[in-house]
Scaffold this active site. Structure first.
Site, mmCIF file in Angstrom:
data_model
loop_
_atom_site.group_PDB
_atom_site.id
_atom_site.type_symbol
_atom_site.label_atom_id
_atom_site.label_comp_id
_atom_site.label_asym_id
_atom_site.label_seq_id
_atom_site.Cartn_x
_atom_site.Cartn_y
_atom_site.Cartn_z
ATOM 1 N N LYS A 112 0.394 -1.218 0.165
ATOM 2 C CA LYS A 112 0.112 -0.110 0.095
ATOM 3 C C LYS A 112 1.468 1.046 -0.140
ATOM 4 O O LYS A 112 1.682 1.737 0.223
ATOM 5 C CB LYS A 112 -0.988 0.286 1.056
ATOM 6 C CG LYS A 112 -2.356 -1.085 1.237
ATOM 7 C CD LYS A 112 -3.321 -0.910 1.838
ATOM 8 C CE LYS A 112 -4.747 -1.924 1.862
ATOM 9 N NZ LYS A 112 -5.601 -1.682 2.950
ATOM 10 N N ARG A 116 -3.277 -10.118 5.163
ATOM 11 C CA ARG A 116 -4.233 -10.015 4.033
ATOM 12 C C ARG A 116 -2.941 -9.360 3.135
ATOM 13 O O ARG A 116 -2.595 -8.687 2.884
ATOM 14 C CB ARG A 116 -4.906 -9.478 3.430
ATOM 15 C CG ARG A 116 -5.608 -9.486 2.565
ATOM 16 C CD ARG A 116 -7.720 -8.604 3.221
ATOM 17 N NE ARG A 116 -7.854 -8.218 1.468
ATOM 18 C CZ ARG A 116 -7.779 -7.195 0.216
ATOM 19 N NH1 ARG A 116 -6.422 -6.892 0.267
ATOM 20 N NH2 ARG A 116 -8.385 -7.952 -0.621
#
Length: 286
Positions: A231, A265
């Site tokens: 991210k 995740r």
């Protein structure tokens, strides 16, 4: 490592009769069935591509596969329920047929999509909106009796970046979880997992504040999922790109495990599995 806490965090999930032990952190592999997810390497638009990725991730040791057919990247385009279902359902059915032991999580905020996927053989609902974008989601989760990943977000993918304003980001996320979990419990929902929603209506500093205080969420006695894989909060700090953010992802995943994360995740299964194994060795020899 956070091997013992004052609060007793629930350590199992019942995924349609499959009891999953969370006492050792588990790894969830991401498969995006979209043309525009932020990390190009996760996009698998054809059924055969998704099957190949599922096979690879399962062989590497993924405990769950998270299938998403609606892009939640900032400013992503909206698509209809029908288009989301059309992207998702053939892949769910193909994986269930080829890999019947695989545990499938469905990344959707729409109750109709969630129910259709569960009926097709999926096991878990992963809702980025925490029930805010579909008022029927909580009732659907309670009816289906499947694990539910409750994520924190404000607004929607188009508006969330403008809503990253908090007096106390940790306190507001904590209160959000406490309120929504009480509503879910009253409806009879079981097996709730909390996801702080890194990158969703959070600035980079706010994300690091939540990660730094992650273990404080254990007061809610629920498992924690951490999704920081590749991210912007990683690659912007390193002045690089999502494609070059694997090492940074592994660093933050390691931090998350030490603070008690139950599920990682990730786009890259093997590095996450290795982080779990090495930290378990550290824990076992402490």
């Amino acid at each position: 490592m956070a091997k013992d806490t004052f609060f007793h965090t629930k350590a199992t999930l019942n995924a349609r009769g499959k009891l999953i032990d969370l006492s050792v952190p588990k790894v969830m592999g991401i498969i995006n069935l979209t043309p525009d997810s932020f990390y190009a390497g996760s996009r698998k638009n054809a059924v055969d591509e998704a099957l190949a990725q599922a096979e690879k991730m399962l062989a590497e040791g993924a405990d769950f596969l998270d299938l998403g057919a609606y892009s939640s990247r900032p400013n992503a385009d909206d698509i209809s329920v029908q288009e989301e279902t059309d992207r998702l359902l053939p892949v769910v059915e193909a994986i269930v047929q080829k890999f019947p032991e695989a545990v499938l999580s469905i990344d959707t905020f729409r109750s109709k999509v969630a129910e259709t996927a569960i009926q097709a053989g999926a096991h878990i609902i992963n809702d980025i909106s925490g029930g805010q974008l579909d008022e029927a989601m909580f009732e659907t989760v309670a009816k289906l009796k499947v694990p539910y990943i409750l994520m924190h977000m404000k607004g929607n993918p188009k508006t969330m970046n403008q809503l990253a304003v908090y007096d106390d980001v940790f306190g507001e996320v904590y209160d959000y979880f406490a309120d929504k979990y009480q509503r879910l419990k009253k409806l009879g929902a079981t097996d709730v997992v909390l996801d702080p929603g890194f990158g969703f209506a959070k600035t980079h500093p706010q994300g690091y504040t939540l990660l730094n205080r992650l273990e404080e969420f254990h007061a809610l006695q629920l498992p924690l999922l951490v999704g920081v894989s590749r991210k912007r909060m990683i690659y912007a700090q390193l002045d690089t790109t999502a494609e070059e953010a694997l090492n940074g992802t592994t660093v933050l995943n390691t931090v998350a495990i030490t603070k008690g994360a139950s599920i990682l995740r990730v786009h890259d299964v093997t590095p996450a599995i290795q982080a779990v194994k090495l930290l378990q060795c550290l824990r076992n020899n402490s």
